[in-house]
Write a protein that holds these residues in place. Structure first.
Motif, PDB file in Angstrom:
ATOM      1  N   MET A 194       0.849  -1.193   0.000  1.00  0.00           N
ATOM      2  CA  MET A 194       0.000   0.000   0.000  1.00  0.00           C
ATOM      3  C   MET A 194       0.882   1.240   0.000  1.00  0.00           C
ATOM      4  N   ALA A 195       0.425   2.277  -0.692  1.00  0.00           N
ATOM      5  CA  ALA A 195       1.086   3.577  -0.714  1.00  0.00           C
ATOM      6  C   ALA A 195       0.298   4.521   0.177  1.00  0.00           C
ATOM      7  N   GLU A 196       0.998   5.207   1.098  1.00  0.00           N
ATOM      8  CA  GLU A 196       0.313   6.019   2.104  1.00  0.00           C
ATOM      9  C   GLU A 196       0.611   7.512   2.012  1.00  0.00           C
ATOM     10  N   GLY A 197       1.576   7.926   1.197  1.00  0.00           N
ATOM     11  CA  GLY A 197       1.868   9.348   1.112  1.00  0.00           C
ATOM     12  C   GLY A 197       2.892   9.647   0.042  1.00  0.00           C
ATOM     13  N   VAL A 198       2.932  10.930  -0.396  1.00  0.00           N
ATOM     14  CA  VAL A 198       3.870  11.379  -1.403  1.00  0.00           C
ATOM     15  C   VAL A 198       4.231  12.824  -1.106  1.00  0.00           C
ATOM     16  N   ASN A 199       5.493  13.211  -1.301  1.00  0.00           N
ATOM     17  CA  ASN A 199       5.875  14.607  -1.122  1.00  0.00           C
ATOM     18  C   ASN A 199       6.098  15.259  -2.484  1.00  0.00           C
ATOM     19  N   ASP A 200       6.409  16.570  -2.472  1.00  0.00           N
ATOM     20  CA  ASP A 200       6.522  17.290  -3.728  1.00  0.00           C
ATOM     21  C   ASP A 200       7.719  16.847  -4.560  1.00  0.00           C
ATOM     22  N   LYS A 201       8.731  16.288  -3.921  1.00  0.00           N
ATOM     23  CA  LYS A 201       9.859  15.727  -4.668  1.00  0.00           C
ATOM     24  C   LYS A 201       9.420  14.518  -5.488  1.00  0.00           C
ATOM     25  N   GLY A 202       8.369  13.837  -5.027  1.00  0.00           N
ATOM     26  CA  GLY A 202       7.893  12.638  -5.709  1.00  0.00           C
ATOM     27  C   GLY A 202       8.206  11.349  -4.995  1.00  0.00           C
ATOM     28  N   ASP A 203       8.838  11.435  -3.797  1.00  0.00           N
ATOM     29  CA  ASP A 203       9.059  10.238  -2.994  1.00  0.00           C
ATOM     30  C   ASP A 203       7.717   9.728  -2.474  1.00  0.00           C
ATOM     31  N   ILE A 204       7.482   8.438  -2.614  1.00  0.00           N
ATOM     32  CA  ILE A 204       6.252   7.795  -2.149  1.00  0.00           C
ATOM     33  C   ILE A 204       6.607   6.828  -1.032  1.00  0.00           C
ATOM     34  N   VAL A 205       5.800   6.798   0.028  1.00  0.00           N
ATOM     35  CA  VAL A 205       6.058   5.868   1.125  1.00  0.00           C
ATOM     36  C   VAL A 205       4.837   4.998   1.387  1.00  0.00           C
ATOM     37  N   GLY A 206       5.086   3.867   2.022  1.00  0.00           N
ATOM     38  CA  GLY A 206       4.016   2.944   2.345  1.00  0.00           C
ATOM     39  C   GLY A 206       4.569   1.695   2.985  1.00  0.00           C
ATOM     40  N   ALA A 207       4.042   0.552   2.586  1.00  0.00           N
ATOM     41  CA  ALA A 207       4.465  -0.709   3.197  1.00  0.00           C
ATOM     42  C   ALA A 207       4.243  -1.860   2.238  1.00  0.00           C
ATOM     43  N   VAL A 208       5.050  -2.909   2.423  1.00  0.00           N
ATOM     44  CA  VAL A 208       4.935  -4.145   1.653  1.00  0.00           C
ATOM     45  C   VAL A 208       4.884  -5.302   2.636  1.00  0.00           C
ATOM     46  N   GLU A 209       3.975  -6.231   2.402  1.00  0.00           N
ATOM     47  CA  GLU A 209       3.825  -7.388   3.283  1.00  0.00           C
ATOM     48  C   GLU A 209       4.452  -8.629   2.648  1.00  0.00           C
ATOM     49  N   THR A 210       5.247  -9.334   3.456  1.00  0.00           N
ATOM     50  CA  THR A 210       5.766 -10.644   3.063  1.00  0.00           C
ATOM     51  C   THR A 210       5.386 -11.646   4.155  1.00  0.00           C
ATOM     52  N   MET A 211       5.643 -12.908   3.916  1.00  0.00           N
ATOM     53  CA  MET A 211       5.347 -13.931   4.911  1.00  0.00           C
ATOM     54  C   MET A 211       6.599 -14.245   5.731  1.00  0.00           C
ATOM     55  N   ALA A 212       6.433 -14.292   7.054  1.00  0.00           N
ATOM     56  CA  ALA A 212       7.499 -14.683   7.967  1.00  0.00           C
ATOM     57  C   ALA A 212       7.084 -15.961   8.682  1.00  0.00           C
ATOM     58  N   GLU A 213       7.948 -16.475   9.544  1.00  0.00           N
ATOM     59  CA  GLU A 213       7.648 -17.725  10.245  1.00  0.00           C
ATOM     60  C   GLU A 213       6.394 -17.612  11.100  1.00  0.00           C
ATOM     61  N   ASP A 214       6.168 -16.414  11.669  1.00  0.00           N
ATOM     62  CA  ASP A 214       4.999 -16.239  12.537  1.00  0.00           C
ATOM     63  C   ASP A 214       3.841 -15.560  11.834  1.00  0.00           C
ATOM     64  N   GLY A 215       3.887 -15.477  10.510  1.00  0.00           N
ATOM     65  CA  GLY A 215       2.767 -14.929   9.774  1.00  0.00           C
ATOM     66  C   GLY A 215       3.149 -13.729   8.927  1.00  0.00           C
ATOM     67  N   PRO A 216       2.160 -12.989   8.440  1.00  0.00           N
ATOM     68  CA  PRO A 216       2.428 -11.839   7.585  1.00  0.00           C
ATOM     69  C   PRO A 216       3.280 -10.792   8.299  1.00  0.00           C
ATOM     70  N   PHE A 217       4.198 -10.196   7.553  1.00  0.00           N
ATOM     71  CA  PHE A 217       5.126  -9.223   8.125  1.00  0.00           C
ATOM     72  C   PHE A 217       5.157  -7.994   7.229  1.00  0.00           C
ATOM     73  N   TRP A 218       4.807  -6.828   7.801  1.00  0.00           N
ATOM     74  CA  TRP A 218       4.797  -5.584   7.048  1.00  0.00           C
ATOM     75  C   TRP A 218       6.139  -4.870   7.172  1.00  0.00           C
ATOM     76  N   HIS A 219       6.670  -4.437   6.016  1.00  0.00           N
ATOM     77  CA  HIS A 219       7.942  -3.715   5.942  1.00  0.00           C
ATOM     78  C   HIS A 219       7.674  -2.271   5.511  1.00  0.00           C
ATOM     79  N   PRO A 220       8.181  -1.272   6.234  1.00  0.00           N
ATOM     80  CA  PRO A 220       8.039   0.114   5.775  1.00  0.00           C
ATOM     81  C   PRO A 220       8.973   0.369   4.594  1.00  0.00           C
TER      82      PRO A 220
END
Length: 356
Positions: free
Chosen positions: A151-177
């Protein structure tokens, strides 16, 4: 799905309850307190919809009179809901993802002065994908290896976009900023220097400072990250969990949960990094670069919204006999935005209010 997923569910469920409660209203509520002496007279302007669209709303502002959101042609329509940007009285429609694996709906989370719109698309399975506008249409952003959703959660005027990506870990889904850097198109970079638990990047300031929500003992706490260095923001006394709402010009807003008393309280972290409760607030949603906040007040009928200067309530806007409203966006030019609808039975319309 873990504490981070539960936090997302809480965020969206609260939004749904709020909209359902307001839309069902048929009469105005009395103000829970007198307006401040310097209260504005707010003028409402409904933004245009594309031909055939039934409803819409503003979810982000570029700070210079431009707005972004989504419009809907109907849940069962071929068009579904589509991303839109309004600027100088005109609108640009970016559509949705033209992919049979995706539903024809999306959520808009940000827009910058260059007109880049970012947000979230939804697969047929319900999983999310980070999206951005490019060349007049919406496209997916790249994900980390092994990703299940993003998911994408924000963007600045430079054009950098931030959000998170989910992968699977041993204990379940893991979100990475993550950040999708403007100076390296087509790449995604995980933020380093954080505690290493599940986390999401929820906003980005113009100087590149990223607001990150980090899992800590199954709760969420706010961090500020820049150039690989992260610092934890202190929680208000008695608080244990924060839903981050935004960052602008060094200030952060969020909804804090407490062990006792009110379940949620709106909090502003000013530039000194210290948390302060926002007077008479219940659900702050937007902040601009001057510290102007918008959101719902503590009126028990949920039909009064406020405009604050930092922590001080300056104006209130209420349901009337003919119209309801929801405020979500505080633009850097002082305007506020969201949606309004006719009472009874009106559909949501993209709306901007300016101070007279």
């Amino acid at each position: 799905m873990g504490g981070m997923t539960n936090r997302f569910l809480t965020r969206f469920l609260l939004s749904g309850v709020l909209i359902a409660t307001m839309t069902g209203a048929v009469a105005p509520a009395a103000s829970a307190g007198p307006a401040a002496p310097d209260a504005c007279t707010w003028t409402r302007t409904v933004l245009p919809l594309p031909s055939g669209a039934l409803t819409g709303g503003v979810d982000a502002a570029d700070g210079t009179g431009g707005y972004a959101g989504s419009v809907s042609y109907g849940a069962d329509s071929e068009q579904g809901s589509r991303a839109v940007r309004w600027k100088n009285g005109q609108f640009t429609e970016f559509g949705n993802l033209d992919d049979p694996e995706f539903q024809k709906r999306l959520t808009i989370t940000g827009v910058n002065n260059a007109g880049t719109v970012v947000g979230i698309a939804y697969q047929q399975t319900g999983f999310r994908a980070a999206i951005r506008s490019r060349d007049g249409r919406m496209e997916r952003l790249p994900e980390l290896p092994g990703a299940g959703q993003s998911m994408a959660e924000g963007v600045n005027d430079k054009g950098d976009i931030v959000g998170a990506v989910e992968t699977m870990a041993e204990d379940g889904p893991f979100w990475h900023p993550v950040i999708w850097p403007a100076d390296a198109p087509g790449t995604v970079v995980e933020l380093t220097g954080l505690p290493g638990t599940r986390a999401t990047a929820d906003g980005i300031d113009e100087d590149g400072t990223v607001l990150v929500s980090v899992e800590e003992d199954y709760n969420q706490v706010p961090y500020l990250w820049r150039d690989g260095v992260a610092r934890r923001l202190p929680l208000p006394e008695g608080a244990y969990d924060v839903i981050t709402r935004g960052i602008s010009n060094g200030r952060v807003i969020g909804e804090a949960s407490y062990e006792t008393g009110a379940f949620f309280r709106s909090v502003l972290w000013d530039r000194d990094g210290q948390p302060r409760e926002v007077t008479r607030s219940a659900d702050i949603r937007g902040i601009n670069d001057d510290g102007q906040l918008v959101g719902r007040t503590d009126d028990p009928d949920w039909r009064e919204f406020g405009v604050w200067q930092r922590t001080t309530l300056g104006s209130t806007l209420n349901f009337t006999e003919t119209h309801g409203l929801q405020l979500l966006v505080s633009s850097d030019d002082g305007a506020i935005a969201g949606r309004s609808w006719a009472i009874p039975g009106g559909k949501h319309m993209p709306t901007v209010w300016t101070c007279g």
